[in-house]
Scaffold this motif. Structure first.
Motif, mmCIF file in Angstrom:
data_model
loop_
_atom_site.group_PDB
_atom_site.id
_atom_site.type_symbol
_atom_site.label_atom_id
_atom_site.label_comp_id
_atom_site.label_asym_id
_atom_site.label_seq_id
_atom_site.Cartn_x
_atom_site.Cartn_y
_atom_site.Cartn_z
ATOM 1 N N ASP A 149 -11.179 -10.479 -3.936
ATOM 2 C CA ASP A 149 -10.419 -9.676 -4.886
ATOM 3 C C ASP A 149 -10.978 -8.267 -4.992
ATOM 4 O OD1 ASP A 149 -8.924 -11.919 -5.429
ATOM 5 O OD2 ASP A 149 -10.156 -12.509 -7.140
ATOM 6 N N ASP B 51 -10.879 -5.173 -7.871
ATOM 7 C CA ASP B 51 -10.542 -4.796 -9.242
ATOM 8 C C ASP B 51 -10.849 -3.311 -9.383
ATOM 9 O OD1 ASP B 51 -10.031 -4.543 -11.908
ATOM 10 O OD2 ASP B 51 -11.700 -5.789 -12.589
ATOM 11 N N THR C 198 -7.083 5.362 -7.794
ATOM 12 C CA THR C 198 -7.523 5.125 -6.426
ATOM 13 C C THR C 198 -6.664 5.958 -5.494
ATOM 14 O OG1 THR C 198 -8.140 2.880 -6.993
ATOM 15 C CG2 THR C 198 -7.910 3.367 -4.668
ATOM 16 N N VAL D 282 -2.912 2.156 3.717
ATOM 17 C CA VAL D 282 -3.238 0.823 3.223
ATOM 18 C C VAL D 282 -2.477 -0.199 4.051
ATOM 19 C CG1 VAL D 282 -3.180 -0.733 1.248
ATOM 20 C CG2 VAL D 282 -3.577 1.703 0.896
ATOM 21 N N ASP D 283 -3.168 -1.185 4.564
ATOM 22 C CA ASP D 283 -2.556 -2.286 5.298
ATOM 23 C C ASP D 283 -2.924 -3.557 4.552
ATOM 24 O OD1 ASP D 283 -1.553 -4.110 7.068
ATOM 25 O OD2 ASP D 283 -2.943 -3.663 8.685
ATOM 26 N N ILE D 284 -1.941 -4.169 3.892
ATOM 27 C CA ILE D 284 -2.205 -5.338 3.064
ATOM 28 C C ILE D 284 -1.592 -6.558 3.724
ATOM 29 C CG2 ILE D 284 -1.812 -6.411 0.823
ATOM 30 C CD1 ILE D 284 -1.663 -3.560 -0.348
ATOM 31 N N ASP D 285 -2.426 -7.529 4.023
ATOM 32 C CA ASP D 285 -1.966 -8.802 4.573
ATOM 33 C C ASP D 285 -1.976 -9.817 3.441
ATOM 34 O OD1 ASP D 285 -1.856 -7.692 7.135
ATOM 35 O OD2 ASP D 285 -3.962 -8.129 7.492
ATOM 36 N N ALA E 8 -0.012 -10.915 -0.621
ATOM 37 C CA ALA E 8 0.768 -10.488 -1.774
ATOM 38 C C ALA E 8 0.010 -9.444 -2.584
ATOM 39 C CB ALA E 8 1.083 -11.686 -2.655
ATOM 40 N N VAL E 9 0.773 -8.564 -3.250
ATOM 41 C CA VAL E 9 0.211 -7.587 -4.169
ATOM 42 C C VAL E 9 0.777 -7.905 -5.543
ATOM 43 C CG1 VAL E 9 0.080 -5.158 -4.807
ATOM 44 C CG2 VAL E 9 0.017 -5.821 -2.398
ATOM 45 N N ASP E 10 -0.080 -8.109 -6.499
ATOM 46 C CA ASP E 10 0.325 -8.390 -7.876
ATOM 47 C C ASP E 10 -0.037 -7.171 -8.708
ATOM 48 O OD1 ASP E 10 0.995 -9.423 -10.308
ATOM 49 O OD2 ASP E 10 -0.586 -10.942 -10.362
ATOM 50 N N MET E 11 0.987 -6.467 -9.196
ATOM 51 C CA MET E 11 0.754 -5.232 -9.922
ATOM 52 C C MET E 11 1.275 -5.391 -11.346
ATOM 53 S SD MET E 11 1.778 -1.412 -8.715
ATOM 54 C CE MET E 11 1.056 -1.784 -7.142
ATOM 55 N N LEU F 250 4.490 1.318 -10.384
ATOM 56 C CA LEU F 250 4.174 1.829 -9.055
ATOM 57 C C LEU F 250 4.943 3.124 -8.863
ATOM 58 C CD1 LEU F 250 2.975 1.565 -6.179
ATOM 59 C CD2 LEU F 250 5.013 0.249 -5.570
#
Length: 185
Positions: A118, A120, A125, A130-133, A135-138, A142
């Motif tokens: 994780d 935090d 930031t 950004v390369d996210i593999d 899920a993104v929980d926001m 955004l």
């Protein structure tokens, strides 16, 4: 003057070598200074040098392992247990493993950062790419000032936009505009 060396109790002094037949203790009321004009203080076991402290170019203090692929450990006493606080893996190009958290004050710069776990972030930031593999929980808003590219589709509430298809999973679709609505095929 003694050319054959001098023996006192368990110690032998011969030329530039002081040898002890048991544990050797240096104890001083004041400081102990090791002063080598070469800039190197070497550590050896049975004649094999395994590490050295070195004065780099006058502005560097170097701790160096002298055996190929020799890892370096920084151990500390945590309560009654001795732990590896930091491990430096020589066979992995000096990859460092910290036993627990890393706390940085000020700006930290990483050429590459691979995080398994994780993140935090408290505050702002700034990320260039950004390369996210996964899920993104926001839990906030955004804001995107540029283009959003999504190769696997975008889901907003019960709308799905995937490629050239806009689908509504339930209910009616309403298009509401302050001006004209133009459908052009």
């Amino acid at each position: 003057t003694a050319n054959a060396g001098v023996v006192v109790d368990e110690m032998t002094l011969d030329a530039d070598t002081l040898t002890a037949t048991d544990t050797f203790t240096i104890d001083a009321v004041g400081s102990i200074t090791l002063d080598a004009d070469s800039g190197n203080v070497k550590f050896a076991d049975a004649g094999t040098v395994y590490g050295q402290l070195q004065n780099g170019n006058g502005s560097q203090f170097i701790m160096q392992g002298m055996i190929s692929d020799q890892d370096m450990f920084f151990k500390v006493k945590d309560g009654s247990s001795t732990i590896n606080a930091i491990t430096i893996d020589a066979s992995a190009a000096g990859a460092a493993t910290f036993n627990d958290k890393i706390t940085a004050v000020g700006t930290s710069v990483f050429a590459s950062l691979d995080i398994s776990g994780d993140i935090d972030v408290d505050g702002t930031t700034n990320l260039d790419v950004v390369d996210i593999d996964g899920a993104v929980d926001m839990a906030s808003t955004l804001a995107v000032a540029g283009v959003v590219t999504a190769n696997a589709g975008v889901v907003v509430d019960n709308f799905t936009l995937d490629g050239t298809t806009l689908a509504l999973s339930s209910g009616n679709m309403t298009l509401d505009a302050a001006g004209d609505i133009v459908l052009d095929a």
